[in-house]
Design a protein around this motif. Sequence first.
Motif, short mmCIF file in Angstrom:
data_model
loop_
_atom_site.label_atom_id
_atom_site.label_comp_id
_atom_site.label_asym_id
_atom_site.label_seq_id
_atom_site.Cartn_x
_atom_site.Cartn_y
_atom_site.Cartn_z
N ILE A 266 69.06 55.44 21.49
CA ILE A 266 70.15 56.02 20.70
C ILE A 266 71.54 55.64 21.22
O ILE A 266 72.50 55.71 20.49
CB ILE A 266 70.03 57.57 20.57
CG1 ILE A 266 70.01 58.25 21.93
CG2 ILE A 266 68.80 57.94 19.77
CD1 ILE A 266 69.88 59.76 21.83
N MET A 267 71.63 55.19 22.49
CA MET A 267 72.97 54.92 23.03
C MET A 267 73.12 53.51 23.60
O MET A 267 74.13 53.22 24.25
CB MET A 267 73.31 55.94 24.11
CG MET A 267 73.37 57.37 23.57
SD MET A 267 73.49 58.59 24.89
CE MET A 267 75.10 58.24 25.54
N GLY B 237 81.38 59.82 24.53
CA GLY B 237 82.52 60.23 23.72
C GLY B 237 82.11 61.26 22.69
O GLY B 237 81.02 61.83 22.75
N ARG B 238 82.99 61.49 21.73
CA ARG B 238 82.77 62.54 20.73
C ARG B 238 81.50 62.32 19.92
O ARG B 238 80.71 63.24 19.71
CB ARG B 238 83.96 62.60 19.78
CG ARG B 238 84.79 63.84 19.95
CD ARG B 238 85.59 64.17 18.69
NE ARG B 238 85.70 63.08 17.75
CZ ARG B 238 86.83 62.41 17.52
NH1 ARG B 238 87.90 62.72 18.18
NH2 ARG B 238 86.87 61.43 16.63
N ARG B 239 81.30 61.06 19.48
CA ARG B 239 80.16 60.78 18.61
C ARG B 239 78.82 61.05 19.30
O ARG B 239 77.98 61.77 18.80
CB ARG B 239 80.17 59.32 18.13
CG ARG B 239 81.41 58.96 17.37
CD ARG B 239 81.48 59.80 16.10
NE ARG B 239 82.64 59.43 15.31
CZ ARG B 239 82.57 58.88 14.12
NH1 ARG B 239 81.39 58.64 13.58
NH2 ARG B 239 83.66 58.59 13.47
N TYR B 240 78.68 60.42 20.48
CA TYR B 240 77.42 60.59 21.20
C TYR B 240 77.23 62.04 21.62
O TYR B 240 76.12 62.57 21.58
CB TYR B 240 77.37 59.68 22.42
CG TYR B 240 77.10 58.23 22.10
CD1 TYR B 240 76.29 57.87 21.03
CD2 TYR B 240 77.64 57.21 22.88
CE1 TYR B 240 76.03 56.54 20.74
CE2 TYR B 240 77.38 55.88 22.60
CZ TYR B 240 76.58 55.54 21.52
OH TYR B 240 76.32 54.23 21.24
N ALA B 241 78.33 62.69 22.03
CA ALA B 241 78.21 64.08 22.48
C ALA B 241 77.64 64.95 21.36
O ALA B 241 76.72 65.74 21.59
CB ALA B 241 79.57 64.61 22.94
N SER B 242 78.14 64.77 20.14
CA SER B 242 77.65 65.66 19.09
C SER B 242 76.22 65.30 18.71
O SER B 242 75.42 66.18 18.36
CB SER B 242 78.59 65.68 17.88
OG SER B 242 78.54 64.46 17.22
N ARG B 243 75.87 64.01 18.80
CA ARG B 243 74.47 63.65 18.52
C ARG B 243 73.54 64.24 19.58
O ARG B 243 72.42 64.68 19.28
CB ARG B 243 74.32 62.14 18.45
CG ARG B 243 74.61 61.62 17.04
CD ARG B 243 75.05 60.20 17.01
NE ARG B 243 73.98 59.24 17.24
CZ ARG B 243 74.14 57.92 17.23
NH1 ARG B 243 75.33 57.41 16.97
NH2 ARG B 243 73.13 57.12 17.45
N LEU B 244 74.02 64.23 20.84
CA LEU B 244 73.19 64.78 21.91
C LEU B 244 73.08 66.31 21.78
O LEU B 244 72.01 66.89 21.98
CB LEU B 244 73.78 64.40 23.27
CG LEU B 244 73.63 62.91 23.63
CD1 LEU B 244 74.52 62.55 24.81
CD2 LEU B 244 72.17 62.58 23.95
N GLN B 245 74.22 66.93 21.45
CA GLN B 245 74.20 68.39 21.32
C GLN B 245 73.21 68.84 20.24
O GLN B 245 72.56 69.87 20.38
CB GLN B 245 75.62 68.91 21.02
CG GLN B 245 76.48 68.98 22.28
CD GLN B 245 77.96 68.88 21.98
OE1 GLN B 245 78.38 68.69 20.85
NE2 GLN B 245 78.78 69.00 23.03
N SER B 246 73.09 68.01 19.20
CA SER B 246 72.15 68.39 18.15
C SER B 246 70.70 68.25 18.62
O SER B 246 69.78 68.73 17.97
CB SER B 246 72.39 67.56 16.88
OG SER B 246 72.07 66.22 17.13
N ILE C 105 78.28 68.11 28.42
CA ILE C 105 77.92 66.72 28.11
C ILE C 105 79.14 65.93 27.63
O ILE C 105 79.28 64.74 27.93
CB ILE C 105 76.76 66.67 27.08
CG1 ILE C 105 76.27 65.24 26.89
CG2 ILE C 105 77.16 67.27 25.74
CD1 ILE C 105 75.68 64.62 28.12
N ASP C 106 80.06 66.59 26.93
CA ASP C 106 81.20 65.84 26.40
C ASP C 106 82.28 65.58 27.45
O ASP C 106 83.28 64.94 27.16
CB ASP C 106 81.77 66.50 25.14
CG ASP C 106 82.09 67.97 25.35
OD1 ASP C 106 81.61 68.54 26.36
OD2 ASP C 106 82.80 68.55 24.51
N ASP C 107 82.07 66.07 28.68
CA ASP C 107 83.00 65.75 29.76
C ASP C 107 82.52 64.58 30.61
O ASP C 107 83.17 64.21 31.59
CB ASP C 107 83.19 66.97 30.69
CG ASP C 107 84.20 67.96 30.13
OD1 ASP C 107 84.85 67.63 29.11
OD2 ASP C 107 84.34 69.05 30.71
#
Length: 420
Positions: free
Chosen positions: A213-214, A184-193, A177-179
């Motif tokens: 959320i985005m 970016g970093r913020r959304y990627a970590s929110r999505l990963q959670s 997802i972060d690729d």
Amino acid sequence: MFGLLDCNNFYASCETVFNPNLRGRAVVVLSNNDGCVIARSYAAKEMGIKMGVPAFQIKDLIDSGRVVVRSSNYTLYGDMSRRVMQILSQMVDDIEIYSIDEAFFVIPDGIDYVDMGRRIVDAIVMATGIPVSVGIAATKTLAKMANHAAKKYSGFRHVCVIDNDARRVAALKLTPIDDVWGIGRRYASRLQSRDVISAFDFTQLPRDLVRRIMTVGGEKTWCELKGISCIDLEQVAPDKQQICTSRSFGVMLETLDELNGPIATFAARCGAKLRRDKLVAGTVMPFLYTNRFRPDLPQCALHHVVALPHATNDTRVIVSAALDGLKVIYRPGFLYKKAGVIMGDIYPASRRPIDLFSETMDPSTDCFMSAIDSINQRFGPGTVKSAAELINQKWRPMAHSRSPNYTTDINDIIDIWCRD
DNA sequence: TCTGGGGTCCTAGGACCC
DNA sequence: TCTGGGGTCCTAGGACCC
């Protein structure tokens, strides 16, 4: 269908073109002030050197000669970029230059996409020596993803096409997802959670949740990954809304007097950028930062917007206003590490707003500034400059290993040695 | 000791208008 | 006890890109 051309390890590749003995070696290019790593050759990546690491953290590798280091040379990279884009624009009709090393383009549906991509790659390598990759898909975001794959998996031989649903889904599942472009970093970590690990997982979220959320940007990305194109090709770059020149200093500066030189220099550079783009600006904002990596020192971040008497690109007016602003923001007792100037309220010079009550513009201004620009273009940047820029030079960023301007300066033209 | 530069877009909230 | 509706502009903050 959209194509995306991306130069491989662009800055490192530019250095290697002119120094063939660097081929296969670990090469890194450093940011301004020789601060951190902003480009890496394949060998450097394999050694585990990460993007953005500070140069001092890989000092041992550099000193031992295992890694070759270069200061960044934007004159060289800019000229090589121009050449790459020129070749591409000769081969496709519609092109959007997206960054110094990337361009989107449109290719007609139904042709042999792989063949087309391959011809582009070969032509650019042949003409410039810069290795490139091409991704082709139905949307820009998927073309980005295809390009990623073209670089990552050698089996594609630098060209990857996503032209049916099976390939699209396979690519989504292989892409973390972060690729994804736009996440970016913020959304990627929110999505990963939320257990969204791959791009495919993301496309399985409900659309209104993504929107919530985005916001709209995230929703566009979601659609694009599903194959619905909603980011168009931008063939004409929109007019800029701000123009900024800023630098970290080679040493920290303390007094107002020391700061006058760099602020005047940045303001003058902004003026030149405005004139290059045929723009005028209505505001100038100098800013100062202390060294954020030295928490042991007092910190501050200062800025002040100065309205210009009229919208202009005259360096004399801009420098003087920037120095006025500097006087307003300057506070003693701090060590400043970085400063800059941001021009705002920008218009095309042809639509320059006129103040009802002020004198009409002095027509000699344009002649005067273009005379200076011509001299500086012909005899080198900074041949003519305002006296304020000369006040002190010790702030100049470090650049210990800058390559010559092989392609833009006759004095730097490459030597060719023939063996007997 | 040493950590880049230059941009964009979106949203929320406040000031202000009629 | 009761206090409109509809709109623009600006700014700060947060996200993103290369």
